[in-house]
Design an enzyme around this catalytic site. Structure first.
Site, PDB file in Angstrom:
ATOM      1  N   GLY A 239      -5.267  -4.046   4.579  1.00  0.00           N
ATOM      2  CA  GLY A 239      -4.474  -3.171   5.430  1.00  0.00           C
ATOM      3  C   GLY A 239      -4.367  -3.538   6.885  1.00  0.00           C
ATOM      4  O   GLY A 239      -3.556  -2.950   7.601  1.00  0.00           O
ATOM      5  N   GLU A 273     -10.144  -6.715   1.286  1.00  0.00           N
ATOM      6  CA  GLU A 273      -9.012  -7.248   0.506  1.00  0.00           C
ATOM      7  C   GLU A 273      -7.789  -7.481   1.394  1.00  0.00           C
ATOM      8  O   GLU A 273      -6.724  -6.918   1.160  1.00  0.00           O
ATOM      9  CB  GLU A 273      -8.629  -6.236  -0.588  1.00  0.00           C
ATOM     10  CG  GLU A 273      -9.741  -5.836  -1.524  1.00  0.00           C
ATOM     11  CD  GLU A 273      -9.365  -4.615  -2.389  1.00  0.00           C
ATOM     12  OE1 GLU A 273      -8.279  -4.032  -2.199  1.00  0.00           O
ATOM     13  OE2 GLU A 273     -10.163  -4.264  -3.269  1.00  0.00           O
ATOM     14  N   ARG A 276      -1.707  -9.270   4.040  1.00  0.00           N
ATOM     15  CA  ARG A 276      -0.767  -9.555   5.124  1.00  0.00           C
ATOM     16  C   ARG A 276      -1.429 -10.302   6.290  1.00  0.00           C
ATOM     17  O   ARG A 276      -0.860 -11.235   6.849  1.00  0.00           O
ATOM     18  CB  ARG A 276      -0.215  -8.229   5.644  1.00  0.00           C
ATOM     19  CG  ARG A 276       0.899  -8.395   6.656  1.00  0.00           C
ATOM     20  CD  ARG A 276       1.271  -7.066   7.306  1.00  0.00           C
ATOM     21  NE  ARG A 276       1.319  -5.937   6.445  1.00  0.00           N
ATOM     22  CZ  ARG A 276       2.414  -5.454   5.846  1.00  0.00           C
ATOM     23  NH1 ARG A 276       3.573  -6.004   6.078  1.00  0.00           N
ATOM     24  NH2 ARG A 276       2.340  -4.399   5.063  1.00  0.00           N
ATOM     25  N   ARG A 312      12.021  -6.843   3.159  1.00  0.00           N
ATOM     26  CA  ARG A 312      11.325  -5.929   4.075  1.00  0.00           C
ATOM     27  C   ARG A 312      12.245  -5.189   5.044  1.00  0.00           C
ATOM     28  O   ARG A 312      12.093  -3.988   5.247  1.00  0.00           O
ATOM     29  CB  ARG A 312      10.207  -6.655   4.827  1.00  0.00           C
ATOM     30  CG  ARG A 312       9.137  -7.272   3.901  1.00  0.00           C
ATOM     31  CD  ARG A 312       7.859  -7.613   4.618  1.00  0.00           C
ATOM     32  NE  ARG A 312       7.148  -6.412   5.001  1.00  0.00           N
ATOM     33  CZ  ARG A 312       7.203  -5.848   6.184  1.00  0.00           C
ATOM     34  NH1 ARG A 312       7.910  -6.385   7.151  1.00  0.00           N
ATOM     35  NH2 ARG A 312       6.540  -4.733   6.400  1.00  0.00           N
ATOM     36  N   TYR A 316      11.882  -1.311   4.236  1.00  0.00           N
ATOM     37  CA  TYR A 316      10.986  -0.560   5.137  1.00  0.00           C
ATOM     38  C   TYR A 316      11.496  -0.523   6.556  1.00  0.00           C
ATOM     39  O   TYR A 316      10.740  -0.196   7.467  1.00  0.00           O
ATOM     40  CB  TYR A 316       9.598  -1.208   5.202  1.00  0.00           C
ATOM     41  CG  TYR A 316       8.992  -1.625   3.902  1.00  0.00           C
ATOM     42  CD1 TYR A 316       8.492  -0.693   3.008  1.00  0.00           C
ATOM     43  CD2 TYR A 316       8.893  -2.976   3.579  1.00  0.00           C
ATOM     44  CE1 TYR A 316       7.907  -1.102   1.822  1.00  0.00           C
ATOM     45  CE2 TYR A 316       8.310  -3.388   2.396  1.00  0.00           C
ATOM     46  CZ  TYR A 316       7.824  -2.440   1.520  1.00  0.00           C
ATOM     47  OH  TYR A 316       7.240  -2.844   0.360  1.00  0.00           O
ATOM     48  N   CYS A 343      26.144  -8.072  -1.559  1.00  0.00           N
ATOM     49  CA  CYS A 343      27.128  -6.994  -1.410  1.00  0.00           C
ATOM     50  C   CYS A 343      26.458  -5.638  -1.251  1.00  0.00           C
ATOM     51  O   CYS A 343      26.503  -4.786  -2.152  1.00  0.00           O
ATOM     52  CB  CYS A 343      28.058  -6.988  -2.612  1.00  0.00           C
ATOM     53  SG  CYS A 343      28.831  -8.574  -2.800  1.00  0.00           S
ATOM     54  N   TYR A 371       4.606 -10.672   1.576  1.00  0.00           N
ATOM     55  CA  TYR A 371       5.594  -9.784   0.970  1.00  0.00           C
ATOM     56  C   TYR A 371       7.013 -10.287   1.212  1.00  0.00           C
ATOM     57  O   TYR A 371       7.949  -9.508   1.391  1.00  0.00           O
ATOM     58  CB  TYR A 371       5.399  -8.343   1.488  1.00  0.00           C
ATOM     59  CG  TYR A 371       3.976  -7.861   1.316  1.00  0.00           C
ATOM     60  CD1 TYR A 371       3.466  -7.613   0.050  1.00  0.00           C
ATOM     61  CD2 TYR A 371       3.124  -7.692   2.413  1.00  0.00           C
ATOM     62  CE1 TYR A 371       2.151  -7.199  -0.134  1.00  0.00           C
ATOM     63  CE2 TYR A 371       1.802  -7.280   2.241  1.00  0.00           C
ATOM     64  CZ  TYR A 371       1.330  -7.038   0.966  1.00  0.00           C
ATOM     65  OH  TYR A 371       0.028  -6.642   0.791  1.00  0.00           O
TER      66      TYR A 371
HETATM   67  N1  LLP Z   1      -5.751  -3.887  -1.658  1.00  0.00           N
HETATM   68  C1  LLP Z   1      -4.951  -2.998  -2.295  1.00  0.00           C
HETATM   69  C2  LLP Z   1      -5.538  -2.152  -3.330  1.00  0.00           C
HETATM   70  C3  LLP Z   1      -3.593  -2.902  -1.968  1.00  0.00           C
HETATM   71  O1  LLP Z   1      -2.825  -2.013  -2.581  1.00  0.00           O
HETATM   72  C4  LLP Z   1      -3.056  -3.741  -0.955  1.00  0.00           C
HETATM   73  C5  LLP Z   1      -1.631  -3.682  -0.596  1.00  0.00           C
HETATM   74  C6  LLP Z   1      -3.913  -4.674  -0.326  1.00  0.00           C
HETATM   75  C7  LLP Z   1      -5.266  -4.706  -0.686  1.00  0.00           C
HETATM   76  C8  LLP Z   1      -3.448  -5.612   0.743  1.00  0.00           C
HETATM   77  O2  LLP Z   1      -2.992  -4.941   1.863  1.00  0.00           O
HETATM   78  P1  LLP Z   1      -2.596  -5.763   3.180  1.00  0.00           P
HETATM   79  O3  LLP Z   1      -3.856  -6.357   3.740  1.00  0.00           O
HETATM   80  O4  LLP Z   1      -1.645  -6.812   2.799  1.00  0.00           O
HETATM   81  O5  LLP Z   1      -2.008  -4.741   4.064  1.00  0.00           O
HETATM   82  N2  LLP Z   1       5.223  -4.661   0.499  1.00  0.00           N
HETATM   83  C9  LLP Z   1       4.710  -3.941   1.636  1.00  0.00           C
HETATM   84  C10 LLP Z   1       3.205  -3.875   1.639  1.00  0.00           C
HETATM   85  C11 LLP Z   1       2.646  -3.251   0.390  1.00  0.00           C
HETATM   86  C12 LLP Z   1       1.137  -3.253   0.361  1.00  0.00           C
HETATM   87  C13 LLP Z   1       0.614  -2.824  -0.960  1.00  0.00           C
HETATM   88  N3  LLP Z   1      -0.803  -2.867  -1.107  1.00  0.00           N
HETATM   89  C14 LLP Z   1       5.269  -4.572   2.900  1.00  0.00           C
HETATM   90  O6  LLP Z   1       5.999  -5.554   2.821  1.00  0.00           O
HETATM   91  O7  LLP Z   1       5.002  -4.082   4.008  1.00  0.00           O
END
Ligand code: LLP
Length: 416
Positions: A239, A273, A276, A312, A316, A343, A371
């Protein structure tokens, strides 16, 4: 430090000019920097050197096997959400005992495959999943390692589609039910409690939500200790946000320091985890201007990449910086909406961007390493694009552009 910089007036990824990549491989294409990926993962890992830990890269952010392989070579763990992702990790040389398996809808066959592979832990998201996992493990005469994903109900202050830790979200076990769920887990014969986890959302740019979530998890840990339920690890999910538009997310090391301070000598392995934060700023989407379409009302730069390649902005309202590959231009500056050929009115990569543009100019859409390709589709029957990994001075084509034949692969006509 960014690995995307101008050298001699041309945007480079590490030591390679993006113009050269476009020339050799065509556009659109994703370009990643190996060094950027490695540096980000290592920053987490190093900040954790005095703490038992595992940095599990969230595969969904970018699942190209070359990306996974680069991380596996550093000793990374992986956070997966499907058997497809597990297979990618294994084929990329990742170790099964460093895989955690998240996701709200694990099927039986996925549970079996992951048990067979010997993963580190299932991040179980509901009581019914726990019961099913126990049954599957019993059929296989083994024990499933589990952690329960609790929903700490904290506000991550992020886009509603990527907030996951609020009680109205579908993810995890409600905080109030967590103790009962752990009591059930400890009573089930074929699951072994290994940890506790949470994930509150994505693109989080302050430390408070992480800290609040950890404090709530620690409350539970304390409460469960009274019931003689203990943990080998605490998994705080991913996150941590990145800079798209001048956001100032905490440095990875500050994020880790804050967590370690709050953990305050609780003797467990810390699992995180991040997705991004490892790959987001390690990639750009390279695209070329096909047409300029200007009127009194609006200027459009129609480029060869579209929402199917990078969704994205459309999904979003995500903002990605867009820069010329050739730093300077004699063209007149104007404010453009940079749009694709799909389109849909929602097909844009950026709006109202001051750019000097001519037909044929190359543009780089920044912060597209996470993503980006993983959310690409074939909408409008557009083949998915090439992926390139730059490593110093060398260019590696890590995924070939899809062909028109591949586009229809597996489809068939009716006999008559
Ligand atoms: N762990 C779990 C259980 C998750 O659901 C996610 C992301 C992560 C780790 C990794 O999160 P990060 O460090 O990448 O923030 N497609 C969206 C983002 C969706 C994230 C879903 N879960 C975007 O492009 O902003």
């Amino acid at each position: 430090m960014s690995q995307f910089n101008y050298q001699d007036g041309l945007l480079h990824a590490e030591g390679v000019s993006l113009a050269e990549i476009a020339n050799q491989y065509g556009t659109p294409c994703y370009v990643y920097s190996r060094k950027a990926i490695e540096n980000s993962w290592l920053e987490f890992d190093r900040a954790l050197r005095n703490q038992k830990h595992l940095v599990c890269y969230a595969v969904k952010a970018n699942s190209n096997i070359a990306v996974l392989n680069v991380l596996a070579k550093l000793g990374a763990g992986f956070d997966i959400v499907s058997i497809g992702e597990m297979e990618r990790v294994l084929r990329a040389g990742g170790r099964p005992d460093k895989i955690v398996f998240s996701g709200v809808g694990k099927r039986k066959d996925e549970m079996k495959a992951a048990l067979r592979a010997g993963i580190k832990c299932f991040n179980v998201e509901s009581v019914n999943e726990l019961i099913r996992l126990n049954e599957v493990a019993e059929e296989m005469h083994i024990h499933a390692p589990v952690s329960l994903r609790v929903n700490p109900d904290v506000d991550a202050n992020t886009h509603p589609y990527i907030a996951t830790g609020l009680k109205d979200n579908k993810f995890g076990i409600a905080f109030e039910h967590a103790v009962a769920a752990y009591e059930l887990a400890s009573a089930l014969a074929h699951v072994t409690i290994k940890g506790i986890d949470c994930h509150i959302g994505s693109q989080i740019t302050t430390l408070e939500p992480f800290n609040d979530a950890l404090l709530k998890v620690l409350e539970l840990v304390e409460e469960l200790k009274q019931l003689e339920i203990t943990f080998e690890h605490i998994d705080l999910g991913g996150g941590l946000g990145i800079n798209y538009e001048g956001e100032q997310p905490p440095a990875r090391s500050d994020y880790i320091q804050t967590i370690i301070k709050t953990l305050n000598d609780v003797n467990v392995e810390l699992v995180i985890e991040p997705g991004r934060s490892i790959v987001g700023n390690a990639g750009v989407l390279l695209t070329q201007v096909e047409y300029l379409n200007k009127s009194e009302h609006h200027n459009f730069a129609i480029v060869d990449a579209a929402m199917n390649d990078l969704i994205r902005p459309a999904l979003y309202d995500g903002w990605h910086d867009i820069k010329r590959v050739e730093e300077t231009s004699n063209a007149e500056e104007a404010n453009y909406d940079v749009v694709g050929p799909v389109c849909e009115t929602g097909d844009f990569l950026g709006k109202d961007r001051a750019l000097r543009l001519d037909h044929g100019d190359l543009l780089a859409v920044f912060s597209a390493g996470a993503y980006g390709f993983t959310m690409a589709s074939n909408y409008n029957s557009r083949p998915r694009v090439t992926e390139i990994m730059v490593d110093g001075e060398s260019i590696h084509e890590i995924r070939k552009r899809e062909t028109i034949d591949e586009l229809m692969n597996g489809e068939s006509l009716l006999p008559k």
